[in-house]
Design an enzyme around this catalytic site. Structure first.
Site, short mmCIF file in Angstrom:
data_model
loop_
_atom_site.label_atom_id
_atom_site.label_comp_id
_atom_site.label_asym_id
_atom_site.label_seq_id
_atom_site.Cartn_x
_atom_site.Cartn_y
_atom_site.Cartn_z
N ASP A 156 0.81 -1.21 0.00
CA ASP A 156 0.00 0.00 0.00
C ASP A 156 0.85 1.27 0.00
O ASP A 156 2.09 1.20 -0.04
CB ASP A 156 -0.96 -0.03 1.19
CG ASP A 156 -2.34 0.49 0.86
OD1 ASP A 156 -2.47 1.30 -0.08
OD2 ASP A 156 -3.31 0.10 1.54
N GLU A 168 -0.83 1.54 -5.32
CA GLU A 168 -0.45 2.95 -5.32
C GLU A 168 -1.63 3.86 -5.63
O GLU A 168 -1.50 5.08 -5.66
CB GLU A 168 0.71 3.14 -6.34
CG GLU A 168 1.41 4.48 -6.33
CD GLU A 168 0.78 5.46 -7.31
OE1 GLU A 168 1.15 6.65 -7.26
OE2 GLU A 168 -0.09 5.07 -8.10
N ASP A 204 -9.90 2.88 -3.82
CA ASP A 204 -10.62 1.73 -3.29
C ASP A 204 -12.03 1.64 -3.89
O ASP A 204 -12.69 2.65 -4.12
CB ASP A 204 -10.74 1.83 -1.77
CG ASP A 204 -9.41 1.56 -1.08
OD1 ASP A 204 -8.45 1.19 -1.77
OD2 ASP A 204 -9.35 1.72 0.15
#
Length: 402
Positions: free
Chosen positions: A169, A202, A224
């Protein structure tokens, strides 16, 4: 003196500088290509990854029992036999501080037997275990340390546990460029000698499709996802612009699947799964595999749609026609076949058609059209394919020229 001419020191310096810059660029390109060759050589990412991740349904609610039961369900449901192989932990699996030697430590209350024991169990089922990390000082949930400055140590730790996949992440990164941070972990993973699929999370902020293919096996092109129609369709559109950058060894990642989590209808989930398959996106499941209903299993277990995603040619399908909310997506497959998606994104029933010339076929072609959801074949079609679809529904075909 050369050829009767005398060059000034300033000109000589300028020439040398230009040559040095050119050499440096060649060197960097050569280094990137070498990393890319190693990624391809280790056999990872030859097709988009398939598996499960905890985040969409169980954010920060991990434990050893859940992961073991999910691995069991992946096998008993028959999904593992279709190619779903990764069981991936997301954020919150580790203690908040490292041990005295600087190592990451699994949270004892969640994983009392340790991560190596969990990996051994998952491997015993014929599956692979994935884990989550962050390219900053802390993970996004702020519950565990990130790997910034600990890349080699953490990579070695993952390898020693038997980890097969790293989702990496992008939170709390101290302003260090993503290329630098992600490249460092990529090299550290390769250095371990263990094949570990490298998934760059990313969020698509710095156009990773343009630089990540030399670093990892997949890269997020979006933020997301949420379990809604608008979120899913937005991510499909955002991902589409990077289609030319995907291929065997490295894939665009528009986020994990929400199929089965309850926020969309059966038709919407079918569209979700179809467009992800056509776009060669990762098929990482995000529902509770232990309690799937029949509709969910039917969608996730469609062998013919999965085969489009896993096609060895590895060409990402893309949007080729748009008429308001009516769309045609298409992509070339091996064997001179073409995958086609007719998609009604509107709010009412509508008819959609695609001419052969719009989807990469000769106008004179005569084709057989295999409907991948109805599992029937129409023979000797000419000129176009057409379907009348309900709101938010799609039809998906493989067209094979006779």
């Amino acid at each position: 003196m050369a050829g009767g001419r005398i060059y000034s020191p300033l000109l000589v310096l300028l020439i040398c500088t230009v040559l040095a810059i050119a050499a440096a660029r060649v060197g960097k390109h050569g280094e990137a290509e070498e990393v890319r060759r190693k990624l391809l050589k280790n056999g990872l990412g030859q097709a988009p990854q398939m598996g499960w991740n905890s985040y969409n349904h169980f954010p920060c609610k991990l434990n050893d029992k859940l992961i073991r039961e999910t691995a069991d369900a992946m096998v008993s449901s028959g999904l593992s036999a279709l190619g779903y192989q990764y069981i991936n932990l997301d954020d919150c699996w580790a203690e908040q501080i490292r041990d005295s030697k600087g190592n990451l430590v699994p949270k004892a209350s969640f994983f009392p037997f340790g991560m190596k024991a969990l990996a051994d169990y998952v491997h015993s089922k014929g599956l692979k275990l994935g884990i989550y990390g962050d390219a900053g000082t802390m993970t996004c949930a702020k519950t565990m340390p990130g790997s910034l400055g600990y890349e080699e140590q953490d990579a070695e730790t993952f390898a020693s546990w038997g980890i097969d996949y790293l989702k990496y992440d992008n939170c709390h990164n101290k302003g260090v460029s993503p290329q630098e941070r992600y490249s460092k972990m990529g090299k550290a993973l390769l250095k371990t000698g263990r094949p570990i699929f490298y998934s760059l999370c990313e969020w698509g902020q710095d156009n990773p499709a343009t630089w990540a293919p030399s670093i990892g096996n997949s890269w997020k092109t979006t933020g997301d996802i949420k379990d809604t129609w608008d979120s899913m369709t937005t991510r499909a559109d955002q991902n589409d612009q990077w289609a030319s950058y995907a291929g065997p060894g490295g894939w665009n990642d528009p986020e994990m699947l929400e199929v089965g989590n309850g926020g969309m209808s059966k038709e919407e989930y079918r569209s979700h799964f179809s467009i992800w398959a056509l776009a060669k996106a990762l098929l990482i499941l995000g529902c509770d595999l232990r309690s799937m209903d029949d509709d969910t299993l039917e969608i996730l277990g469609n062998k013919e749609v999965i085969a489009v995603n896993q096609d060895k040619l590895g060409i990402q399908g893309k949007k080729v026609k748009k008429n308001g909310e009516l769309e045609v997506w298409a992509g070339e497959l091996s064997g001179k076949r073409v995958a086609v998606l007719l998609w009604n994104r509107g709010d009412s029933k509508a008819t959609i058609s695609a001419e052969w010339s719009e989807i990469g076929l000769k106008s004179s072609a005569i084709v057989d059209a295999r409907d991948l959801w109805e599992h029937i074949t129409a023979h000797s079609l000419q000129h176009q394919i057409q379907a009348t679809l309900q709101s938010h529904a799609c039809n998906m075909y493989i067209l094979t020229p006779q």
